[in-house]
Enzyme design. Structure first.
Site: not given
Ligand SMILES: *Cc1c(COP(=O)(O)O)cnc(C)c1O
Length: 387
Positions: A84, A106, A371
């Site tokens: 993010k 938000e 992610s």
């Molecule tokens: C917020 C989040 C996601 C989902 O968001 P995308 O916009 O689909 O990438 C995925 N993995 C993590 C670790 C997150 O914090």
């Protein structure tokens, strides 16, 4: 910059917001061809964000899979513990360039609110984050984090007091404050130009994968897997690889065992308009947005970015759903095999990759975008384990 991805995307917003979206698109066009902007983005991605993130060969997880090698793209090591940051930094720099001293955002689970508060502090922008009252209670540690980072958290008391009400409140704020305020959207969703801007800032993930794959095994991967909530880490992973031979898989949240659709908009939804753009949406026969269910807050969203809708229809990317129970299993595999506590969102992608590794066989290379890290999910994991 396309306004549409096939039939999807567009900007279904009140007329009062059109000038702000036009201004944003123009600022983004200027910024991306400005070497000064690009070098500042690169500098802060490196020195504040920790990029580039490594591509890690997970040998023990590979042994568990029993076939193709599994590599992890370590976005969990980015500042703040998830991808993010990449988007929040880019949009924060864009806001500063437009001369807007205030950020609004938000947040549902609080992760995007924390990323925005981090960037607001680092760039000297005042930050206000809308959050449903119910979510504030559920995600109290993130409320405290935002406050410690100097942001104001504004409780939303309308409707179901969750994410969708917070989005409406943020949009209302923006309509009244566009001259001084940038609305920092947290995923590859919303009206044009947001899906394109967010995908662009997240594409650093896929560009690094391309380069690191060439260095690590001399070619592009056979399969690349990423989880899909709104779709930002996945589109950032996929975009730079669309023209390679790699198979691309997006993994949605299948939800609990008894759930009909979980939060899997591409697998179980239909085209509809949500939050300013046309894409796949989980909805009932009358077009009312359906309730979603998932063990991971970050995937628990009834819509998805419009570029994914196009990639689904064209067949270039395959989308599948993984259930809560299997994501939890993958969480434990990664913890015990590799000493990494993953966020529950990418645990969905890890499950799909490990299961596929055997089918693909030795000599094949699979890359999974990890992610984010799992510290935020410990309570959920422990509670599930006790059941
Ligand atoms: C917020 C989040 C996601 C989902 O968001 P995308 O916009 O689909 O990438 C995925 N993995 C993590 C670790 C997150 O914090």
């Amino acid at each position: 910059m396309p306004r549409r991805f096939g039939p999807y995307g567009g900007a279904y917003v009140p007329e009062t917001l059109v000038p702000a979206l036009t201004e944003l698109e123009r600022a983004w066009r200027d910024a991306r061809s400005d070497p000064k902007f690009r070098s500042e983005l690169r500098r802060l991605s490196t020195t504040l964000g920790g990029r580039p993130t490594p591509l890690y060969l997970a040998e023990n997880l590979t042994r568990r899979g029993g076939g193709a090698r599994i590599w992890l793209k370590r976005e969990d090591l980015v500042h703040g513990g998830a991808h993010k940051f990449n988007n929040a930094l880019g949009q924060g720099l864009l806001a500063r360039r437009m001369g807007k001293p205030r950020l609004i955002a938000e947040t549902g689970a609080g992760q995007h609110g924390v990323a925005t508060a981090m960037i607001g502090a680092a760039l000297g922008l005042s930050t206000e984050v809308y959050m449903g009252e119910v979510d504030m209670e559920r995600q109290h540690p993130n409320v405290e984090r935002m406050r410690l980072l100097g942001a104001r958290v504004i409780p939303v008391r309308t409707g179901s007091r969750t994410l969708k009400d917070a989005i409406n409140a943020a949009l209302r704020d923006w309509i009244a404050s566009v001259r001084t305020t940038h609305y920092l959207i947290g995923s590859a969703v919303g009206p044009h130009p947001f899906p394109s801007i967010v995908a662009d800032f997240q594409s650093v993930i896929g560009r690094e994968i391309r380069r690191q794959s060439a260095r690590s095994f001399g070619r592009s991967p056979d399969l690349v897997v990423a989880c899909v909530g709104g779709g930002s880490n996945a589109i950032g992973t996929f975009r730079p690889l669309l023209r390679t031979k790699a198979d691309l898989w997006g993994v949605e949240a299948g939800g609990p065992r008894n759930s009909a659709h979980g939060a899997a908009s591409l697998s179980h939804g239909a085209p509809g308009i949500l939050h300013g753009s046309l894409s796949y949406v989980l909805q009932d026969d009358d077009g009312q947005v359906a309730e979603t269910q998932s063990v991971s807050a970050g995937l628990d969203y009834p819509g998805v970015g419009p570029e994914h809708a196009m990639l689904r229809d064209s067949g270039r990317v395959r989308y599948l759903a993984v259930r809560d129970r299997d994501a939890l299993r993958a969480f434990h595999w990664l913890a015990e095999d590799e000493g990494i506590l993953p966020a529950l969102e990418p645990a969905h992608a890890v499950f799909a990759a490990v299961r596929e590794a055997k089918r693909r066989g030795r000599g094949r290379e699979i890359v999974v975008t990890l992610s984010g890290r799992g510290d935020k999910d410990l309570e959920v994991v422990l509670r599930a384990g006790a059941q």
